[in-house]
Design a protein around this motif. Structure first.
Motif, short mmCIF file in Angstrom:
data_model
loop_
_atom_site.label_atom_id
_atom_site.label_comp_id
_atom_site.label_asym_id
_atom_site.label_seq_id
_atom_site.Cartn_x
_atom_site.Cartn_y
_atom_site.Cartn_z
N LYS A 116 0.77 -1.16 -0.03
CA LYS A 116 -0.05 -0.08 -0.03
C LYS A 116 0.82 1.21 0.04
O LYS A 116 1.88 1.03 0.82
CB LYS A 116 -0.99 -0.01 1.33
N ARG A 117 0.53 2.02 -0.66
CA ARG A 117 1.28 3.48 -0.85
C ARG A 117 0.64 4.55 -0.03
O ARG A 117 -0.90 4.83 -0.20
CB ARG A 117 1.14 3.92 -2.32
N LEU A 118 1.18 4.86 1.14
CA LEU A 118 0.69 5.81 2.11
C LEU A 118 1.28 7.08 2.10
O LEU A 118 2.57 7.09 2.01
CB LEU A 118 0.88 5.05 3.62
N GLY A 119 0.42 8.06 1.85
CA GLY A 119 0.88 9.45 1.82
C GLY A 119 1.18 10.01 3.25
O GLY A 119 0.11 10.23 4.03
N VAL A 120 2.21 10.33 3.70
CA VAL A 120 2.53 10.86 5.05
C VAL A 120 2.39 12.27 4.90
O VAL A 120 3.01 13.11 4.47
CB VAL A 120 3.92 10.53 5.51
N ALA A 121 1.22 12.89 5.51
CA ALA A 121 0.73 14.03 5.35
C ALA A 121 1.67 15.09 6.17
O ALA A 121 1.17 15.39 7.47
CB ALA A 121 -0.66 14.47 5.64
N ARG A 122 2.63 15.45 5.85
CA ARG A 122 3.86 16.39 6.67
C ARG A 122 3.19 17.59 6.90
O ARG A 122 3.74 18.09 8.01
CB ARG A 122 5.04 16.37 5.73
N ASN A 123 2.25 18.15 6.44
CA ASN A 123 1.82 19.51 7.07
C ASN A 123 0.92 19.64 7.88
O ASN A 123 0.22 20.26 8.52
CB ASN A 123 1.06 20.28 5.70
N PHE A 124 0.77 17.96 8.50
CA PHE A 124 -0.10 18.14 9.91
C PHE A 124 0.87 17.52 10.92
O PHE A 124 0.35 16.88 11.91
CB PHE A 124 -1.31 16.95 9.57
N PHE A 125 2.06 17.53 10.80
CA PHE A 125 3.13 17.37 11.77
C PHE A 125 3.55 18.60 12.25
O PHE A 125 3.31 19.62 11.57
CB PHE A 125 4.29 16.56 11.25
#
Length: 529
Positions: free
Chosen positions: A302-311
């Motif tokens: 599975k390709r998971l997008g790590v939503a860096r603007n919510f860190f």
């Protein structure tokens, strides 16, 4: 969007000053060990009933006794606003059905708590936590309640909530209602549960029932689930009927499961989902086999997008989540750093839509489900609060109710433009865009921050939150316990496109089985510094 006052999300950075629990609550330290079957999930409880070691009535009795000892005495969580006087009779009937071979499904005889904005046509009130509706019994069940009854669930009681689902004040305290008082967090009693499904979150953490139902407009399932160390699912808008649920706004409102495990949440979601003639949004509901999605290899490839603007809101939370990202990769997921675009473009328009829809939606509910109530309109509710200010407004006011009362009808240009803006930037130029461009199966990020100290002077203290993109888009969001920051739970979120619940449940289950991060609370009065 960044958190605002009308939804209860995240936590204060000040929570990071705590370094450990002050110890187990003395009332529990002197008590016998917790009843293991009450912490157990649906599958274990069903097996105990199949084998004759347990009955539905005995299970309900044990939970009711636990509510008395933990919720109303001992730590006094105040998570359950009312218990069902007919619960034991309903459970006994489920036992009689079992004896003659009539099993209604996986939830047969299983106790469920409902948030107190969900109508039940029984001897319990439906109030959204407001004294204006205290004692008011709904004329008919909400659609999801009818489905749960058909599935054999035992409606055990109603849970406390942020009054009017936290659409009351700009300076509110999550988990407080005039009817139920302040819900307390089982992981530190002076800290907040977040909201508005505060009671459902705390009750599940404390094992006061097998299952609970919450509702969300923006964050009100996933935030208390994360803060209370449990699983929460905010479904696609239209998968679960809204009929009979005291509303904020039909554009974003939905009910969803709050449980201790992903497997239990999947079973509860299946029982609640499907078309309802009274709710047009459900006519195209795409119900899937959520139990079949519970595979431990569901992360592989599975390709998971790590939503860096919510860190970046809390470095301690980020450190916890970074370790969990490594675990996702170890389970075969492909991680891609991304940013969810345009999340700043519906900050103001989201609130505008909620305020426009709140008054007409609430007044329609009162007319259909409680025409005998002493309040008939938003204006009546506002006047009731003013008249009973000592009970209803001891800590904060009703600015959102007043603002909603002043908004014009749903034909107003301002409303239509705000709604179109929300859908454009949250869907096609938001979640859909980033998932399409990076060929993603889901987005992942911290659900929010750890619990903050309950504060009646300043109100809630917000940290980061990942709730708004899915909430505004009407897309599904699953949160799973990801560990703790100095004794306070935090969650990992999985967000996808419309109707992707089964895929998200599969990924969340695979993560949960590999991580096993949930820890039962010990009810300390506070955290030591």
């Amino acid at each position: 969007m960044k958190r605002r006052e009308f939804v209860q999300l995240g936590a204060a950075l000040g929570a990071t000053a705590a370094v450990g629990a002050a110890g187990i609550h003395p009332a529990l330290a002197a008590a016998p060990a917790n009843d293991a079957i009450l912490e157990a999930g649906v599958q274990a409880q069903q097996e105990a009933m199949r084998s004759g070691k347990l009955t539905a009535q005995e299970l309900a009795k044990r939970y009711l006794a636990r509510i008395e000892s933990i919720d109303r005495a001992g730590p006094r969580l105040r998570s359950v606003i009312e218990t069902n006087p007919d619960a034991l009779a309903i459970a006994a009937e489920r036992d009689r059905e079992r004896k003659v071979g009539k099993l209604r499904g996986p939830l047969h005889g299983i106790p469920v708590l409902l948030k107190d904005n969900i109508a039940t046509a029984d001897r319990m009130s439906t109030t959204a936590g407001s004294l204006a509706l205290d004692g008011v019994r709904a004329q008919k069940d909400a659609h999801i309640v009818a489905l749960l009854r058909e599935a054999g669930a035992v409606i055990l009681g109603k849970t406390n909530l942020s009054e009017w689902a936290n659409m009351r004040s700009t300076r509110s305290s999550s988990g407080w209602s005039g009817r139920g008082g302040q819900t307390r967090n089982p992981y530190a009693l002076d800290r907040n549960t977040s909201g508005s499904s505060s009671g459902s979150g705390a009750a599940m953490a404390a094992s006061l029932a097998t299952l609970a139902v919450g509702t969300e407009t923006d964050g009100s399932i996933v935030s208390p689930a994360s803060t209370c160390g449990i699983v929460g699912i905010k479904p696609t808008l239209g998968l679960v009927s809204r009929s009979g649920i005291i509303p904020i706004a039909h554009s974003q409102d939905t009910a969803g499961p709050m449980t201790r495990t992903v497997a239990d949440a999947a079973l509860l979601l299946a029982a609640m989902s499907g078309a309802d003639a009274r709710d047009g949004a459900t006519k195209d509901a795409r119900v899937a086999d959520y139990a079949a999605a519970l595979r431990s290899d569901s992360l592989r490839g599975k390709r998971l997008g790590v939503a860096r603007n919510f860190f970046g809101s809390n470095e301690l939370v980020d450190a916890v989540i970074e370790k969990e990202l490594a675990l996702l990769a170890a389970q075969g997921a492909i991680l891609v750093d991304v940013e969810v675009p345009n999340t700043d473009k519906y900050n103001d328009s989201e609130l505008a839509v909620l305020l426009h829809e709140f008054r007409p939606d609430l007044e329609a509910w009162l007319a259909a489900y409680a025409p005998h109530a002493p309040v008939k309109s938003m204006a009546d509710v506002i006047a009731f609060n003013v008249k009973h200010a000592a009970q209803e407004m001891p800590h904060f006011g009703q600015e959102h109710l007043i603002a909603a009362q002043a908004k014009p009808g749903l034909e107003a240009r301002e409303y239509k433009e705000a709604l179109a803006n929300n859908l454009r930037y949250s869907r096609e130029e938001g979640i859909d865009k980033v998932m399409r461009e990076h060929k993603l199966d889901a987005l992942v990020a911290p659900t929010g921050g750890p619990a903050w100290l309950t504060d009646y002077v300043n109100g809630d203290h917000y940290g980061g939150s990942f709730s708004s993109p899915a909430a505004v888009a009407g897309y599904p969001h699953v949160t799973v316990p990801a560990g703790q920051v100095r004794g306070l739970p935090v969650g990992l979120s999985f967000v996808g496109g419309a109707w992707s619940e089964a895929a998200l449940i599969g990924m969340a289950y695979a993560y949960e089985q590999a991580s096993r991060r949930r820890r039962a609370p010990t009810y300390p009065a506070t955290l030591t510094l």
